[in-house]
Motif scaffolding. Structure first.
Motif, mmCIF file in Angstrom:
data_model
loop_
_atom_site.group_PDB
_atom_site.id
_atom_site.type_symbol
_atom_site.label_atom_id
_atom_site.label_comp_id
_atom_site.label_asym_id
_atom_site.label_seq_id
_atom_site.Cartn_x
_atom_site.Cartn_y
_atom_site.Cartn_z
ATOM 1 N N TRP A 37 9.454 8.484 -1.907
ATOM 2 C CA TRP A 37 8.272 7.754 -2.033
ATOM 3 C C TRP A 37 7.396 8.338 -2.863
ATOM 4 C CZ3 TRP A 37 10.332 3.670 2.680
ATOM 5 C CH2 TRP A 37 11.579 4.002 2.630
ATOM 6 N N GLU A 38 6.344 8.708 -1.947
ATOM 7 C CA GLU A 38 5.183 9.940 -2.048
ATOM 8 C C GLU A 38 5.111 10.261 -3.251
ATOM 9 O OE1 GLU A 38 2.061 8.281 -0.755
ATOM 10 O OE2 GLU A 38 3.007 6.724 -0.510
ATOM 11 N N GLU A 39 6.543 11.499 -3.234
ATOM 12 C CA GLU A 39 6.124 12.339 -4.080
ATOM 13 C C GLU A 39 6.362 11.505 -5.898
ATOM 14 O OE1 GLU A 39 9.351 15.077 -3.618
ATOM 15 O OE2 GLU A 39 7.608 16.190 -1.857
ATOM 16 N N GLU A 40 7.355 10.306 -5.466
ATOM 17 C CA GLU A 40 7.085 9.609 -7.030
ATOM 18 C C GLU A 40 5.629 8.817 -7.879
ATOM 19 O OE1 GLU A 40 10.870 6.701 -5.623
ATOM 20 O OE2 GLU A 40 12.082 7.927 -6.206
ATOM 21 N N TRP A 41 4.981 8.277 -6.702
ATOM 22 C CA TRP A 41 3.824 7.709 -6.337
ATOM 23 C C TRP A 41 2.784 9.036 -7.720
ATOM 24 C CZ3 TRP A 41 1.924 3.551 -7.139
ATOM 25 C CH2 TRP A 41 2.562 2.398 -6.289
ATOM 26 N N ASP A 42 3.702 10.622 -7.070
ATOM 27 C CA ASP A 42 2.408 10.977 -8.088
ATOM 28 C C ASP A 42 3.042 10.992 -8.770
ATOM 29 O OD1 ASP A 42 0.939 11.572 -5.377
ATOM 30 O OD2 ASP A 42 1.899 12.809 -4.161
ATOM 31 N N ARG B 102 0.780 -0.794 -0.203
ATOM 32 C CA ARG B 102 -0.192 -0.010 -0.076
ATOM 33 C C ARG B 102 1.126 1.571 0.189
ATOM 34 N NH1 ARG B 102 0.832 2.150 4.915
ATOM 35 N NH2 ARG B 102 1.156 0.293 6.990
ATOM 36 N N ARG B 103 0.192 2.487 -0.136
ATOM 37 C CA ARG B 103 0.842 3.800 0.076
ATOM 38 C C ARG B 103 1.133 4.190 1.581
ATOM 39 N NH1 ARG B 103 0.035 7.379 -4.324
ATOM 40 N NH2 ARG B 103 0.545 8.675 -3.723
ATOM 41 N N TRP B 104 1.953 5.250 1.336
ATOM 42 C CA TRP B 104 2.476 5.851 3.311
ATOM 43 C C TRP B 104 1.675 6.148 3.715
ATOM 44 C CZ3 TRP B 104 6.852 2.732 4.524
ATOM 45 C CH2 TRP B 104 7.767 1.611 3.826
ATOM 46 N N LEU B 105 1.367 5.760 4.772
ATOM 47 C CA LEU B 105 0.724 6.158 5.532
ATOM 48 C C LEU B 105 2.168 6.898 6.810
ATOM 49 C CD1 LEU B 105 -1.998 3.986 6.697
ATOM 50 C CD2 LEU B 105 -2.048 5.948 4.944
ATOM 51 N N ALA C 89 9.525 -3.036 2.787
ATOM 52 C CA ALA C 89 9.441 -1.495 1.541
ATOM 53 C C ALA C 89 9.494 -2.227 0.496
ATOM 54 C CB ALA C 89 9.825 -0.489 1.360
ATOM 55 N N VAL C 90 8.663 -2.097 -0.572
ATOM 56 C CA VAL C 90 9.797 -2.855 -1.714
ATOM 57 C C VAL C 90 8.231 -1.994 -3.108
ATOM 58 C CG1 VAL C 90 7.240 -4.491 -2.290
ATOM 59 C CG2 VAL C 90 8.924 -4.714 -3.456
ATOM 60 N N GLY C 91 9.499 -2.062 -4.234
ATOM 61 C CA GLY C 91 8.658 -1.560 -5.313
ATOM 62 C C GLY C 91 9.425 -0.482 -6.706
ATOM 63 N N LEU C 92 8.838 -0.321 -7.243
ATOM 64 C CA LEU C 92 9.583 0.220 -8.374
ATOM 65 C C LEU C 92 10.247 1.652 -7.783
ATOM 66 C CD1 LEU C 92 6.626 -0.614 -10.799
ATOM 67 C CD2 LEU C 92 8.076 -1.710 -9.816
ATOM 68 N N PHE C 93 11.200 2.074 -9.036
ATOM 69 C CA PHE C 93 11.875 3.526 -9.278
ATOM 70 C C PHE C 93 12.466 4.042 -9.790
ATOM 71 C CE2 PHE C 93 15.174 0.705 -7.629
ATOM 72 C CZ PHE C 93 16.598 1.313 -7.480
ATOM 73 N N VAL C 94 13.086 4.790 -10.165
ATOM 74 C CA VAL C 94 13.819 5.281 -11.535
ATOM 75 C C VAL C 94 15.815 5.744 -11.222
ATOM 76 C CG1 VAL C 94 14.565 6.594 -13.341
ATOM 77 C CG2 VAL C 94 12.097 5.558 -12.988
ATOM 78 N N PRO C 95 16.343 4.332 -11.158
ATOM 79 C CA PRO C 95 17.745 3.996 -10.376
ATOM 80 C C PRO C 95 18.167 5.799 -11.356
ATOM 81 C CG PRO C 95 17.240 2.281 -11.176
ATOM 82 C CD PRO C 95 16.012 2.517 -11.366
#
Length: 172
Positions: free
Chosen positions: A54-59, A12-15, A79-85
């Motif tokens: 991470w939340e900014e990356e989601w947005d 899920r997204r971060w709280l 944490a697990v997920g996608l990012f741009v290295p």
């Protein structure tokens, strides 16, 4: 709000109010962080900055790192997920996958389960056709997860082993 349920996990997204303390504890463990970034444990403030980034990356990107919660207890596992290295050079600018879990959750298949769900999300929900990863040569656990995901070695760069998967051939 983007959520994925697996048999044992909720991605899920971060709280920030709920997740900051547990994430700071996870990221404060030198064993967890030794192969992430510069290898240094992160402080409470740095963990808060991570959640914000991470939340900014989601947005901005439509993807990012998920908070990984255990369905049975509601406990934050990591944490697990996608990012741009931005490094190493051969994967910079591509879409990558990464994870970090609290030490007490190592060796139980949670990283594989969460990463598998993340790759399915990348293909089915975001239309991403290729994902890359990098692992330190001495990170046997991560390389085992990468192999389970069907990612194949593509070479080395910056002292890291590189992997990729064409999600059009992914068997999630």
């Amino acid at each position: 709000m983007t959520e994925i349920r697996t048999p044992r996990l909720l991605l899920r997204r971060w709280l920030p109010d709920d997740d900051l303390g547990p994430l700071a504890e996870i990221q404060g463990d030198p064993a967890v962080m030794r192969l992430v970034g510069d290898g240094a444990p992160r402080s409470l403030d740095e963990s808060a900055e991570d959640i914000e980034r991470w939340e900014e990356e989601w947005d901005d990107e439509g993807f990012g790192l998920f908070a990984v919660e255990l369905l049975g207890s509601g406990e934050l596992a990591g944490a697990v997920g996608l990012f741009v290295p931005d490094a190493p050079a051969r994967v910079a600018g591509h879409i990558g996958i990464q994870w970090r879990l609290a030490r007490q959750f190592w060796g139980q298949g949670y990283a594989s389960e969460a990463a598998q769900a993340t790759l399915e999300f990348a293909l089915q929900d975001r239309g991403i056709d290729r994902v890359v990863a990098a692992a330190a040569p001495d990170d046997a656990s991560s390389m085992k997860v990468l192999h389970k995901l069907g990612m194949t070695p593509t070479g080395e760069d910056g002292g890291l082993r590189l992997y990729a998967i064409d999600l059009t051939e992914f068997e999630g």
